[in-house]
Design a protein around this motif. Structure first.
Motif, PDB file in Angstrom:
ATOM      1  N   CYS A 118       0.820  -1.206   0.000  1.00 17.69           N
ATOM      2  CA  CYS A 118       0.000   0.000   0.000  1.00 17.69           C
ATOM      3  C   CYS A 118       0.855   1.258   0.000  1.00 17.69           C
ATOM      4  O   CYS A 118       1.985   1.262   0.493  1.00 17.69           O
ATOM      5  CB  CYS A 118      -0.908   0.032   1.233  1.00 17.69           C
ATOM      6  SG  CYS A 118      -2.095  -1.314   1.309  1.00 17.69           S
ATOM      7  N   GLY A 123      -0.186   7.530   2.480  1.00 20.71           N
ATOM      8  CA  GLY A 123      -0.628   8.858   2.062  1.00 20.71           C
ATOM      9  C   GLY A 123      -0.646   9.890   3.166  1.00 20.71           C
ATOM     10  O   GLY A 123      -0.863  11.072   2.902  1.00 20.71           O
ATOM     11  N   GLY A 145      -3.288   3.856   1.095  1.00 19.50           N
ATOM     12  CA  GLY A 145      -4.066   3.988  -0.128  1.00 19.50           C
ATOM     13  C   GLY A 145      -3.664   2.983  -1.176  1.00 19.50           C
ATOM     14  O   GLY A 145      -2.575   2.408  -1.138  1.00 19.50           O
ATOM     15  N   LEU A 202      -5.940   7.819  -5.903  1.00 18.25           N
ATOM     16  CA  LEU A 202      -5.486   7.078  -4.731  1.00 18.25           C
ATOM     17  C   LEU A 202      -6.646   6.923  -3.761  1.00 18.25           C
ATOM     18  O   LEU A 202      -7.087   7.892  -3.140  1.00 18.25           O
ATOM     19  CB  LEU A 202      -4.313   7.800  -4.059  1.00 18.25           C
ATOM     20  CG  LEU A 202      -3.642   7.045  -2.907  1.00 18.25           C
ATOM     21  CD1 LEU A 202      -2.947   5.778  -3.422  1.00 18.25           C
ATOM     22  CD2 LEU A 202      -2.642   7.943  -2.178  1.00 18.25           C
ATOM     23  N   GLN A 203      -7.151   5.703  -3.617  1.00 12.74           N
ATOM     24  CA  GLN A 203      -8.289   5.425  -2.750  1.00 12.74           C
ATOM     25  C   GLN A 203      -7.797   5.134  -1.331  1.00 12.74           C
ATOM     26  O   GLN A 203      -6.934   4.285  -1.118  1.00 12.74           O
ATOM     27  CB  GLN A 203      -9.071   4.227  -3.285  1.00 12.74           C
ATOM     28  CG  GLN A 203     -10.111   3.668  -2.341  1.00 12.74           C
ATOM     29  CD  GLN A 203     -11.293   4.600  -2.157  1.00 12.74           C
ATOM     30  OE1 GLN A 203     -11.594   5.394  -3.042  1.00 12.74           O
ATOM     31  NE2 GLN A 203     -11.961   4.495  -1.028  1.00 12.74           N
ATOM     32  N   PHE A 204      -8.356   5.837  -0.352  1.00 12.54           N
ATOM     33  CA  PHE A 204      -8.041   5.558   1.049  1.00 12.54           C
ATOM     34  C   PHE A 204      -8.642   4.203   1.425  1.00 12.54           C
ATOM     35  O   PHE A 204      -9.838   3.973   1.274  1.00 12.54           O
ATOM     36  CB  PHE A 204      -8.617   6.664   1.938  1.00 12.54           C
ATOM     37  CG  PHE A 204      -8.511   6.393   3.406  1.00 12.54           C
ATOM     38  CD1 PHE A 204      -7.282   6.206   4.017  1.00 12.54           C
ATOM     39  CD2 PHE A 204      -9.656   6.324   4.201  1.00 12.54           C
ATOM     40  CE1 PHE A 204      -7.177   5.969   5.377  1.00 12.54           C
ATOM     41  CE2 PHE A 204      -9.574   6.094   5.556  1.00 12.54           C
ATOM     42  CZ  PHE A 204      -8.336   5.902   6.142  1.00 12.54           C
ATOM     43  N   TRP A 233      -5.728  13.179  -2.023  1.00 13.34           N
ATOM     44  CA  TRP A 233      -6.956  13.186  -1.236  1.00 13.34           C
ATOM     45  C   TRP A 233      -7.502  14.592  -1.007  1.00 13.34           C
ATOM     46  O   TRP A 233      -8.446  14.779  -0.236  1.00 13.34           O
ATOM     47  CB  TRP A 233      -6.719  12.514   0.116  1.00 13.34           C
ATOM     48  CG  TRP A 233      -6.371  11.055  -0.010  1.00 13.34           C
ATOM     49  CD1 TRP A 233      -6.676  10.237  -1.053  1.00 13.34           C
ATOM     50  CD2 TRP A 233      -5.650  10.245   0.930  1.00 13.34           C
ATOM     51  NE1 TRP A 233      -6.199   8.962  -0.830  1.00 13.34           N
ATOM     52  CE2 TRP A 233      -5.570   8.933   0.375  1.00 13.34           C
ATOM     53  CE3 TRP A 233      -5.069  10.490   2.170  1.00 13.34           C
ATOM     54  CZ2 TRP A 233      -4.922   7.888   1.040  1.00 13.34           C
ATOM     55  CZ3 TRP A 233      -4.437   9.441   2.831  1.00 13.34           C
ATOM     56  CH2 TRP A 233      -4.361   8.162   2.262  1.00 13.34           C
ATOM     57  N   ARG A 245     -12.434  -1.003   0.999  1.00  9.50           N
ATOM     58  CA  ARG A 245     -11.551  -0.730   2.128  1.00  9.50           C
ATOM     59  C   ARG A 245     -11.295  -1.994   2.930  1.00  9.50           C
ATOM     60  O   ARG A 245     -12.077  -2.939   2.883  1.00  9.50           O
ATOM     61  CB  ARG A 245     -12.167   0.339   3.041  1.00  9.50           C
ATOM     62  CG  ARG A 245     -12.410   1.646   2.323  1.00  9.50           C
ATOM     63  CD  ARG A 245     -12.872   2.711   3.288  1.00  9.50           C
ATOM     64  NE  ARG A 245     -13.216   3.929   2.568  1.00  9.50           N
ATOM     65  CZ  ARG A 245     -13.573   5.053   3.151  1.00  9.50           C
ATOM     66  NH1 ARG A 245     -13.655   5.125   4.454  1.00  9.50           N
ATOM     67  NH2 ARG A 245     -13.854   6.122   2.426  1.00  9.50           N
TER      68      ARG A 245
END
Length: 350
Positions: A205, A208, A225, A232-234, A266, A313
């Protein structure tokens, strides 16, 4: 309530182990929901969480079902779950905890909950805590012999081989492992006298950002992320570090600190919806807890261990394993994550 046990009762807990124990055990699937002790005395019904928090107002449809399906006077231990699309959906379950009565009423119709019972603590005027689990289970099966959905009796086996097959297959229905219970053990509220084995995988990962620790100027958690087509997905946090490592992380991360969110992947999340909320957003679970965070240039990669995904997630906090200086941030996407084969929840609950 005129019961031999009164709320709250701390549920018996399980200790994580690397492999299922052998011997005189009963094995059950581990459901991904809210642990819940149910008290019924006639028309009076109370639902109590693992921490003793009252849950009754959030699940009116279950309270009504308990009045229909449970013995007149009893105390049960089990799990509140929400099932959608043939599998458990923890995110939908979490949304059920809402301060507005109108929202609770709406969600009780749109995403109704179910209850999976796995222990019987009291029946009529008798406390069953001192009885061995095998006898409590037999009495639970008799007590719920005519129960109908949304009340379910968990499946159980004495075969470790069968439990291992469950461990592999049932994850596709949203379950997250297997629990082993000593057949001759009494019910010990709050004690870790059972054993659980959960799924664990690894992922690389992007780091971030981070949050400060509540004790002072050391790193509390890393914000993680994964890249996808939208950026960039948390995906979650890694928070379990020895204090010495928390101190050293401050120096290690210092060169990557950004003065603000400008230019951070983000940065735009503050204006987006619930699904894309930024890591510092307030939730109903944390209330006024400080969730402020320090943005980092997304250039560091670490390997973490996780159990499973919920949506996009990680379902729980992950465990930091090591830094991956051999990986580029852009190479850390969802394609690396293992997805279990689907399994119909109805085949487990019936």
């Amino acid at each position: 309530m005129d019961l031999p046990l009164r709320p709250p009762v701390a549920p018996m807990l399980a200790r994580a182990v690397p492999a299922l124990p052998e011997g005189d055990f009963s094995y059950e699937p581990k459901y991904d929901g809210f642990r819940c002790v149910v008290f019924r005395d006639g028309s009076e019904v109370e639902l109590s969480s693992r921490s003793g928090r009252p849950l009754t107002r959030y699940f009116p449809e279950l309270a009504e079902a308990f009045r229909r399906e449970l013995p007149e006077r009893c105390v049960l231990d089990g799990e509140v779950v929400v099932r959608r699309g043939g599998r458990l959906d923890f995110e939908a379950l979490a949304q059920r905890v809402h301060p507005a009565a109108s929202r609770i009423a709406l969600l009780s119709r749109e995403t109704p909950a179910s209850y999976v019972a796995f222990d019987l603590l009291a029946l009529d005027g008798e406390s069953l805590l001192e009885l061995p689990f095998a006898e409590r289970r037999a009495r639970l099966a008799r007590a719920l012999g005519a129960a109908r959905p949304p009340v379910h009796l968990t499946t159980i086996t004495a075969s470790r081989e069968e439990a291992l097959r469950w461990f592999d297959r049932f994850e596709g229905a949203g379950l997250d492992g297997v629990v082993a219970k000593p057949v001759d053990a009494p019910y010990t509220p709050g004690a870790r006298t059972m054993f659980k084995v959960k799924h664990e995988r690894t992922a690389d990962c992007v780091v971030g950002g981070y949050r400060w620790h509540k004790s002072g100027p050391v790193v509390g958690s890393l914000l993680l992320g994964l890249w996808d087509d939208g950026g960039l997905q948390f995906v979650g946090v890694a928070a379990a570090f020895p204090m010495a490592l928390r101190r050293s992380l401050v120096e290690l991360l210092a060169p990557y600190r950004m003065p603000g969110l400008a230019g951070h992947p983000w940065a735009s999340w503050a204006t987006q919806g619930e699904e894309e909320r930024m890591p510092g957003a307030v939730s109903r679970w944390t209330g006024k807890k400080d969730l402020s965070w320090v943005p980092l240039r997304p250039e560091l990669v670490c390997e973490v261990a996780y159990d499973h995904l919920e949506g996009r997630r990680f379902r729980h906090n992950v465990q930091f394993r090591r830094w991956r200086t051999d990986r580029t941030p852009e190479s850390c996407g969802y394609a690396q994550l293992e997805r279990p084969a689907g399994y119909d929840l109805d085949r487990i609950l019936g």
